[in-house]
Design a protein around this motif. Structure first.
Motif, PDB file in Angstrom:
ATOM      1  N   VAL A  77     -18.290 -16.961  -5.426  1.00 44.48           N
ATOM      2  CA  VAL A  77     -17.121 -17.456  -6.169  1.00 44.48           C
ATOM      3  C   VAL A  77     -16.062 -17.954  -5.191  1.00 44.48           C
ATOM      4  N   LYS A  78     -15.841 -17.200  -4.134  1.00 46.24           N
ATOM      5  CA  LYS A  78     -14.852 -17.597  -3.132  1.00 46.24           C
ATOM      6  C   LYS A  78     -15.263 -18.891  -2.431  1.00 46.24           C
ATOM      7  N   MET A  79     -16.541 -19.007  -2.077  1.00 43.72           N
ATOM      8  CA  MET A  79     -17.005 -20.175  -1.332  1.00 43.72           C
ATOM      9  C   MET A  79     -16.982 -21.442  -2.181  1.00 43.72           C
ATOM     10  N   TYR A  80     -17.416 -21.340  -3.440  1.00 42.38           N
ATOM     11  CA  TYR A  80     -17.549 -22.539  -4.267  1.00 42.38           C
ATOM     12  C   TYR A  80     -16.228 -23.027  -4.857  1.00 42.38           C
ATOM     13  N   TYR A  81     -15.278 -22.116  -5.096  1.00 39.45           N
ATOM     14  CA  TYR A  81     -14.107 -22.506  -5.877  1.00 39.45           C
ATOM     15  C   TYR A  81     -12.781 -22.424  -5.131  1.00 39.45           C
ATOM     16  N   SER A  82     -12.772 -21.916  -3.897  1.00 37.78           N
ATOM     17  CA  SER A  82     -11.499 -21.762  -3.193  1.00 37.78           C
ATOM     18  C   SER A  82     -10.837 -23.080  -2.842  1.00 37.78           C
ATOM     19  N   ASP A  83     -11.604 -24.163  -2.765  1.00 38.11           N
ATOM     20  CA  ASP A  83     -11.042 -25.446  -2.339  1.00 38.11           C
ATOM     21  C   ASP A  83     -10.978 -26.463  -3.466  1.00 38.11           C
ATOM     22  N   LYS A  84     -10.994 -26.003  -4.729  1.00 37.80           N
ATOM     23  CA  LYS A  84     -11.046 -26.941  -5.847  1.00 37.80           C
ATOM     24  C   LYS A  84      -9.716 -27.103  -6.572  1.00 37.80           C
ATOM     25  N   GLU A  86      -5.623 -25.527  -7.594  1.00 36.97           N
ATOM     26  CA  GLU A  86      -5.080 -24.292  -8.171  1.00 36.97           C
ATOM     27  C   GLU A  86      -5.677 -23.962  -9.528  1.00 36.97           C
ATOM     28  N   ASP A  87      -5.896 -24.974 -10.399  1.00 37.75           N
ATOM     29  CA  ASP A  87      -6.385 -24.691 -11.741  1.00 37.75           C
ATOM     30  C   ASP A  87      -7.869 -24.330 -11.760  1.00 37.75           C
ATOM     31  N   ARG A  88      -8.581 -24.582 -10.634  1.00 42.92           N
ATOM     32  CA  ARG A  88     -10.011 -24.274 -10.594  1.00 42.92           C
ATOM     33  C   ARG A  88     -10.358 -23.248  -9.517  1.00 42.92           C
ATOM     34  N   ASN A  89      -9.381 -22.691  -8.859  1.00 42.44           N
ATOM     35  CA  ASN A  89      -9.650 -21.691  -7.828  1.00 42.44           C
ATOM     36  C   ASN A  89      -9.807 -20.334  -8.496  1.00 42.44           C
ATOM     37  N   HIS A  90     -10.986 -20.103  -9.034  1.00 41.79           N
ATOM     38  CA  HIS A  90     -11.212 -18.921  -9.863  1.00 41.79           C
ATOM     39  C   HIS A  90     -11.297 -17.641  -9.046  1.00 41.79           C
ATOM     40  N   TYR A  91     -11.416 -17.752  -7.740  1.00 38.97           N
ATOM     41  CA  TYR A  91     -11.403 -16.540  -6.916  1.00 38.97           C
ATOM     42  C   TYR A  91     -10.020 -15.914  -6.932  1.00 38.97           C
ATOM     43  N   PHE A  92      -8.976 -16.758  -7.017  1.00 43.24           N
ATOM     44  CA  PHE A  92      -7.607 -16.243  -7.006  1.00 43.24           C
ATOM     45  C   PHE A  92      -7.191 -15.866  -8.425  1.00 43.24           C
ATOM     46  N   VAL A  93      -7.522 -14.638  -8.788  1.00 45.03           N
ATOM     47  CA  VAL A  93      -7.129 -14.085 -10.080  1.00 45.03           C
ATOM     48  C   VAL A  93      -5.621 -13.859 -10.091  1.00 45.03           C
ATOM     49  N   PHE A  94      -5.086 -13.480  -8.927  1.00 46.53           N
ATOM     50  CA  PHE A  94      -3.647 -13.295  -8.759  1.00 46.53           C
ATOM     51  C   PHE A  94      -3.170 -14.213  -7.632  1.00 46.53           C
ATOM     52  N   THR A  95      -1.976 -14.732  -7.764  1.00 45.92           N
ATOM     53  CA  THR A  95      -1.472 -15.693  -6.783  1.00 45.92           C
ATOM     54  C   THR A  95      -1.158 -15.045  -5.441  1.00 45.92           C
ATOM     55  N   ASP A  96      -0.709 -13.789  -5.475  1.00 48.22           N
ATOM     56  CA  ASP A  96      -0.438 -13.091  -4.224  1.00 48.22           C
ATOM     57  C   ASP A  96      -1.764 -12.715  -3.559  1.00 48.22           C
ATOM     58  N   LYS A  97      -1.947 -13.133  -2.317  1.00 47.24           N
ATOM     59  CA  LYS A  97      -3.232 -12.954  -1.634  1.00 47.24           C
ATOM     60  C   LYS A  97      -3.604 -11.484  -1.495  1.00 47.24           C
ATOM     61  N   ILE A 269     -20.544 -18.344 -10.700  1.00 44.75           N
ATOM     62  CA  ILE A 269     -19.955 -18.657 -12.001  1.00 44.75           C
ATOM     63  C   ILE A 269     -20.024 -20.155 -12.242  1.00 44.75           C
ATOM     64  N   VAL A 270     -19.974 -20.537 -13.505  1.00 43.88           N
ATOM     65  CA  VAL A 270     -19.765 -21.930 -13.888  1.00 43.88           C
ATOM     66  C   VAL A 270     -18.632 -21.961 -14.903  1.00 43.88           C
ATOM     67  N   GLU A 271     -18.097 -23.150 -15.113  1.00 39.59           N
ATOM     68  CA  GLU A 271     -16.958 -23.308 -16.022  1.00 39.59           C
ATOM     69  C   GLU A 271     -17.419 -23.789 -17.391  1.00 39.59           C
ATOM     70  N   LYS A 272     -16.686 -23.334 -18.387  1.00 41.01           N
ATOM     71  CA  LYS A 272     -16.934 -23.719 -19.775  1.00 41.01           C
ATOM     72  C   LYS A 272     -15.585 -24.065 -20.388  1.00 41.01           C
ATOM     73  N   THR A 273     -15.477 -25.246 -20.975  1.00 39.00           N
ATOM     74  CA  THR A 273     -14.212 -25.686 -21.564  1.00 39.00           C
ATOM     75  C   THR A 273     -14.231 -25.489 -23.076  1.00 39.00           C
ATOM     76  N   HIS A 274     -13.187 -24.846 -23.582  1.00 42.52           N
ATOM     77  CA  HIS A 274     -13.015 -24.657 -25.019  1.00 42.52           C
ATOM     78  C   HIS A 274     -12.069 -25.742 -25.543  1.00 42.52           C
ATOM     79  N   PHE A 275     -12.551 -26.601 -26.444  1.00 38.66           N
ATOM     80  CA  PHE A 275     -11.733 -27.634 -27.081  1.00 38.66           C
ATOM     81  C   PHE A 275     -11.295 -27.137 -28.455  1.00 38.66           C
ATOM     82  N   SER A 276     -10.044 -27.358 -28.787  1.00 36.83           N
ATOM     83  CA  SER A 276      -9.534 -26.985 -30.098  1.00 36.83           C
ATOM     84  C   SER A 276      -8.879 -28.200 -30.741  1.00 36.83           C
ATOM     85  N   ASN A 277      -9.658 -28.903 -31.562  1.00 37.06           N
ATOM     86  CA  ASN A 277      -9.181 -30.095 -32.266  1.00 37.06           C
ATOM     87  C   ASN A 277      -8.514 -31.077 -31.300  1.00 37.06           C
TER      88      ASN A 277
END
Length: 683
Positions: A77-84, A86-97, A269-277
């Motif tokens: 998770v850290k390797m694949y998403y750390s450089d994508k 802020e909205d896709r950096n799923h390793y950073f659950v919290f902003t404070d390192k 992990i992979v991403e899944k987008t939820h669309f609501s109307n």
């Protein structure tokens, strides 16, 4: 960084297992955990004598694989998403390192504890007796196991999310995680992180029973849901991986080679987008749509399935077309048809009207809509002549959408009224291993656990002897139900006494000792000859004979029976149930025993051997392929991996000097068919 000293244990399956010393002191070296040394891992030892392994080493093996799985998952998770971004950096659950690293460290410790204690509430003799946990759990019958769980884990989120999920022994283990190990877990977490909260134990319980968070608004809960699945999922998890490899290795079964390290290293992990109307304008899609409804139009190709089960009627709502439709490959409907708008589907060229679908067939077909609106829902309501089931599971869209869209799409999209969720997935390099895991697991269940000797031992002999022993424990005339005694004999929460015998956290050895005592005192009991006979079977392995000896022979004997006749026969057999909560076996009454004697069969008992075949949900098992999220369905040629079913197998056992003859066996099958047809008429 966590800095523990470790105790190193040697395992003949995984090699060296490192266990932190605090885990040894607070958990492993307790009476509750050491009890697992005396709980048999499987029921296969009656068939494979070398399969002498227990829940203790399995728990350590699951812990070992859990540590490896979590470390690989975290790293990927850290390797694949750390450089994508802020909205896709799923390793950073919290902003404070620092806070974020603390979150991952703590999740790893809690998860490893869950792996270690996931079987601490296991009943004796593998899974044979655990159904008793769901009958009673307290002396006065005031609380069920589920009641106790909700009492101990009383947060609003757990009450909202827990719906009885988990096998009985898993729910018992989750309960004991709080009542017996709660103080120890708190000490471990407090010493290392200095921020223990009640939700920590709840997370352990959720991982043990597989109870995910329904509220997925926060990235924290999404990541935790992925971690929960590493221990308890519907397909592959570290619990299953350990017992599949361990059972095969120690029994001597040579069914398939599993590259466990390769599989665990692929967790991501992979991403899944939820669309609501959401309003879309010529939006490009080349993605699986897991659940969706479009009011507008689509240009391109939609590939998906209609799955119907004995259905005749129309879909509630419709498939809308403003172009042409065709079936990929050829029609495979059996004695039926598919029509759209009154046309045979193969003959339909184009239409601009709302088109109802009429189905009268069992079929699974790929439907390509080259243009048109679409509906793709996990469950679609239907109207028709029968109480039928119809689904339109996830589809693959390669095209553009314009209109109002709601649903779930695999991939990352930005749109007003949309949000992104992360879900557990495997990297493409594990595809070959995924296939072998499922095949290996199902091989064991179909050809070993469904073997007639194993079924007789696990599903009948143990349960019947326990029932007889329960009667031995209560004095004649006492108004105590046998099932009440049985559940008390397996009490995990408090000691309970019967006739000078105290039961508490009973093990296999305790049960065997009770069996021997009953056997030696059988002369003082009514019907002592019959009692001695069945106890002798247990201690000598001179079991009754079986009319058929495998799933293959069962199919041969009943090859010309209809589905209705088979179901009717099973219904007849289950009319003989005598033990509350148990659906494993039954005896015969009325004219049955005399009929069996005509074929040289005495003391006949039927025993259920329902085989639950595990599968991949190929629509909801996700693969990361060259940074593109896909369904297993999209990347695997093994579509037969998607077959979740319970095989309704049973055996007939009897006492006799010689096996039943071919002629008598044929007469027996005719007699059974007559009984089945009688039941069908009554029904």
């Amino acid at each position: 960084m966590i800095r523990w000293k470790y105790k190193i244990l040697r395992d003949n399956v995984h090699g060296y297992i490192q266990v932190p010393k605090p885990f040894i002191e607070e958990i492993v070296d307790t009476g509750l955990f050491q009890r697992l040394r005396y709980i048999e891992q499987t029921g296969m030892r009656t068939l494979y004598p070398s399969a002498r392994h227990d829940r203790f080493i399995h728990s350590l093996g699951t812990f070992h694989l859990g540590v490896k799985a979590f470390e690989a998952f975290r790293g990927n998770v850290k390797m694949y998403y750390s450089d994508k971004g802020e909205d896709r950096n799923h390793y950073f659950v919290f902003t404070d390192k620092e806070e974020n690293e603390n979150f991952w460290d703590k999740c790893g410790v809690l998860f490893s504890i869950a792996c270690l204690i996931h079987d601490c509430g296991h009943s004796p003799f593998s899974h044979t007796l655990e159904y008793l946990y769901d009958i009673y759990v307290t002396k006065d019958d005031s609380e069920t196991l589920n009641d106790k769980l909700l009492k101990e884990y009383n947060s609003s989120s757990f009450r909202n999310d827990f719906d009885g999920i988990g096998k009985p022994h898993e729910r018992m283990s989750a309960l004991l995680a709080k009542t017996e190990f709660g103080t120890s877990v708190k000490k471990i977490i407090q010493d290392e992180f200095n921020d223990y909260v009640d939700y920590d134990l709840e997370f352990i319980a959720r991982a043990i029973i597989g109870c995910k968070y329904k509220n997925i608004e926060s990235r924290e809960n999404q990541i935790k849901n992925c971690i929960i699945q590493l221990l308890n999922s519907q397909s592959i998890d570290v619990d299953g991986l350990d017992y599949i490899v361990r059972d095969a290795r120690l029994s001597g079964v040579d069914n398939a080679a599993l590259d466990v390290d390769r599989l665990l290293s692929s967790l991501t992990i992979v991403e899944k987008t939820h669309f609501s109307n959401c309003t879309l304008s010529d939006e490009l899609f080349d993605n699986p749509i897991l659940d969706g409804l479009l009011v507008g139009k689509v240009t391109g190709t939609i590939l998906g399935d209609i799955i119907a089960d004995n259905f005749r009627g129309s879909i509630k709502g419709h498939i809308y077309l403003n172009g042409k439709a065709r079936i990929k490959n050829s029609m495979k409907a059996i004695d039926g048809y598919v029509k759209m708008g009154g046309y045979d589907l193969e003959g339909l060229q184009s239409t601009k009207e709302v088109v109802p679908v009429e189905i009268n067939a069992n079929l699974t077909e790929n439907l390509i809509l080259e243009t048109g609106n679409f509906r793709c829902q996990k469950n679609i309501g239907i109207s028709g002549d029968n109480d039928a089931k119809i689904q339109m599971p996830s589809i693959y869209l390669n095209g553009r959408i314009t209109g109002q869209f709601s649903g779930e799409v695999l991939g990352h999209f930005k749109c007003e009224n949309s949000r992104v969720e992360v879900v557990l997935a495997f990297h493409k390099n594990s595809l070959s291993v995924l296939r072998n895991v499922i095949y290996s697991r199902n091989y064991e269940y179909l050809w070993i656990y469904a073997h007639h000797k194993v079924v007789y031992y696990s599903n009948y002999l143990l349960i019947e002897l326990l029932r007889i022993s329960a009667k031995y424990l209560i004095n004649a005339g006492e108004n105590i139900r046998t099932d009440r005694v049985l559940t008390n004999m397996l009490s995990m929460l408090e000691p309970i006494e019967y006739n000078g015998h105290i039961f508490f956290r009973t093990t296999d050895y305790d049960i065997i000792a009770l069996f021997k005592e009953c056997y030696l005192n059988a002369d003082s009991c009514p019907n002592s000859f019959q009692l001695k006979k069945i106890y002798k079977e247990f201690f000598t392995r001179n079991y009754k004979k079986s009319v058929w000896k495998s799933y293959a022979e069962y199919n041969l004997f009943f090859r010309d029976w209809t589905v209705g006749e088979k179901e009717a026969l099973l219904a007849v057999l289950k009319d003989n149930m005598e033990l509350k909560g148990n659906t494993n076996f039954g005896y015969f009454v009325n004219d049955w025993p005399e009929e069996f004697k005509k074929y040289g069969m005495d003391d006949v008992v039927w025993v259920s051997a329902e085989v639950k075949m595990k599968d991949f949900d190929i629509d909801n098992t996700f693969i990361l392929l060259k940074d593109k999220p896909m369904r297993l369905k999209d990347v695997s040629t093994d579509q037969d991996l998607n077959y979740s079913e319970t095989i309704p197998l049973f055996y007939l056992y009897y006492s006799a000097e010689e096996p039943i003859s071919k002629t008598n066996r044929e007469k027996l099958i005719s007699f059974l068919k007559a009984k089945a047809r009688e039941k069908e008429k009554v029904s």
